[in-house]
Design a protein around this motif. Sequence first.
Motif, short mmCIF file in Angstrom:
data_model
loop_
_atom_site.label_atom_id
_atom_site.label_comp_id
_atom_site.label_asym_id
_atom_site.label_seq_id
_atom_site.Cartn_x
_atom_site.Cartn_y
_atom_site.Cartn_z
N ARG A 128 0.88 -1.16 0.00
CA ARG A 128 0.00 0.00 0.00
C ARG A 128 0.92 1.21 0.00
O ARG A 128 1.77 1.35 0.87
N SER A 152 1.37 5.58 -0.65
CA SER A 152 0.68 6.87 -0.71
C SER A 152 1.63 7.94 -1.24
O SER A 152 2.82 7.68 -1.45
N THR A 206 -6.93 2.25 -4.53
CA THR A 206 -7.72 1.47 -3.58
C THR A 206 -9.19 1.56 -4.02
O THR A 206 -9.52 2.27 -4.97
N THR A 252 -11.54 3.07 -2.53
CA THR A 252 -12.23 4.29 -2.09
C THR A 252 -11.47 5.58 -2.40
O THR A 252 -11.98 6.66 -2.12
N THR A 253 -10.26 5.47 -2.94
CA THR A 253 -9.47 6.67 -3.19
C THR A 253 -8.89 6.67 -4.61
O THR A 253 -8.62 5.62 -5.18
N LEU A 312 -6.90 -5.86 -1.41
CA LEU A 312 -7.46 -4.82 -0.52
C LEU A 312 -7.52 -5.33 0.92
O LEU A 312 -7.15 -4.62 1.86
N ASP A 313 -7.98 -6.56 1.07
CA ASP A 313 -8.09 -7.16 2.40
C ASP A 313 -6.72 -7.27 3.06
O ASP A 313 -6.56 -7.02 4.26
N VAL A 332 -4.11 -5.40 2.83
CA VAL A 332 -3.52 -4.14 3.30
C VAL A 332 -4.38 -3.42 4.33
O VAL A 332 -3.95 -2.42 4.89
N THR A 333 -5.57 -3.94 4.62
CA THR A 333 -6.43 -3.28 5.60
C THR A 333 -6.54 -4.07 6.90
O THR A 333 -7.23 -3.66 7.81
N ARG A 334 -5.88 -5.22 6.98
CA ARG A 334 -5.91 -6.01 8.21
C ARG A 334 -5.16 -5.34 9.31
O ARG A 334 -4.27 -4.62 9.19
#
Length: 137
Positions: free
Chosen positions: A77, A79, A97, A99-100, A132-133, A135-137
């Motif tokens: 991930r 930014s 992602t 949402t962005t 996605l899953d 990197v959000t854990r």
Amino acid sequence: MEHITSTPTTKAPAERFTGDVHLNTIATPSEPGRLAAALVRFTPGARTNWHSHAKGQTLYITDGVGLVGTRDGDVVRASAGQIVMCPAGEEHWHGATGTTFMAHIAMLVGDENGDGTTWLEPVTDEQYAKALDAVTR
């Protein structure tokens, strides 16, 4: 010296990308340097197909948050301000992602046949959701 004031924005080809992706070419590979560079903008959920580069690729994230995934399941991930380096021959994908938005400058060194990119199949919705899953854990 050549001063180029702007390049037209084009929609990325659907056969190489999922979702809405737009690009501005910065440099095309030509002798002697063979640098290829583009500003690429991804809407939420948009991504490249699987692909690899003969001499590797460097991604400089300029805006938003993005993902870079590899065949072995590794996902980064990244930014704005971060850099991701993809080694020569590594099959990978990159995009925003869910949402962005995400924008990056993609840079690579071409070869005698052009930019040295081998384009493969689309990243499935399941592969994308798994990334996605991860990197959000």
